[in-house]
Write an enzyme that holds these catalytic residues in place. Structure first.
Site: not given
Ligand code: GLN
Length: 210
Positions: A189, A191, A89
């Protein structure tokens, strides 16, 4: 063979969950916070790890903190030297060469820039802010439960980037898991579920690089 030693960036975000998953896979995990913990030469200090995980969180906050701590350049140097890195992410965003906002316009924010891909932040819009789906991830897992939270979408990949899984948005398939040699990244994710297959795949990459 001795246990794999994995560093998890712990300046911000979902690092505890990664730690737990990696430990359940049998790895020895250390949280990376202050570069000083790794001596005068941070790059050299980080060489004790077989791989490093960049967790989810907020990529802008993480990037700014990493830069301020002097960790950003050291991590990029590690990646360039072949150390396996896995970004989930926000971690994926930090790995990418180009970052765009939800409106599709390029933005400048601190990043490692190693993954030859362009990523769009918060790409799923407000209504579907967060969702779950099941994915087939090439060579890693069939029917993997994938949790997306304000997730980024990869909108372009270079020739060396292997697409491992995709999701459909408005009749177009977008990559949500990719690999570029020793670099692994996911928009979702792993995790946050008890399934360890994605972390195991990263540890396999680390083992092969030893
Ligand atoms: N929206 C976040 C970003 O742009 C990422 C979201 C996340 O890591 N769950 O950094």
């Amino acid at each position: 063979m001795s246990r794999l030693r994995i560093g998890v960036l712990a300046v911000q975000g979902a690092f505890r969950e990664h730690r737990r998953a990696l430990e359940r896979c049998g790895a020895e995990v250390e949280e990376l916070r202050r570069p000083l913990d790794f001596g005068d030469d941070v790059f050299k200090g980080l060489q004790c790890f077989d791989g490093i995980v960049l967790p989810g969180g907020e990529s802008t906050a993480m990037g700014v903190l990493l830069r301020a701590e002097g960790l950003l350049d050291a991590l990029a140097a590690c990646g360039r030297a072949g150390m396996p890195l896995y970004g989930s992410c926000a971690g994926l965003i930090l790995l990418c060469r180009e970052i765009e906002g939800a409106d599709g316009k390029l933005v400048e924010q601190p990043r490692l820039g190693l993954l030859d891909a362009r990523v769009r932040r918060n790409a799923f819009g407000r209504q579907v802010d967060s969702f779950e789906t099941f994915l087939n991830v090439t060579d890693i897992a069939q029917d993997l439960r994938a949790v997306f939270i304000r997730a980024p979408l990869i909108v372009h990949t270079g020739p060396d980037v292997e697409i491992l899984a995709e999701v459909e948005r408005e009749e177009t398939a977008f990559p949500v898991a990719v690999r570029q040699g020793h670099l692994l990244a996911s928009s979702f994710h792993p995790e946050l579920t008890p399934d360890l297959r994605f972390h195991q795949a990263f540890l396999d990459i680390c083992r092969n690089r030893r």
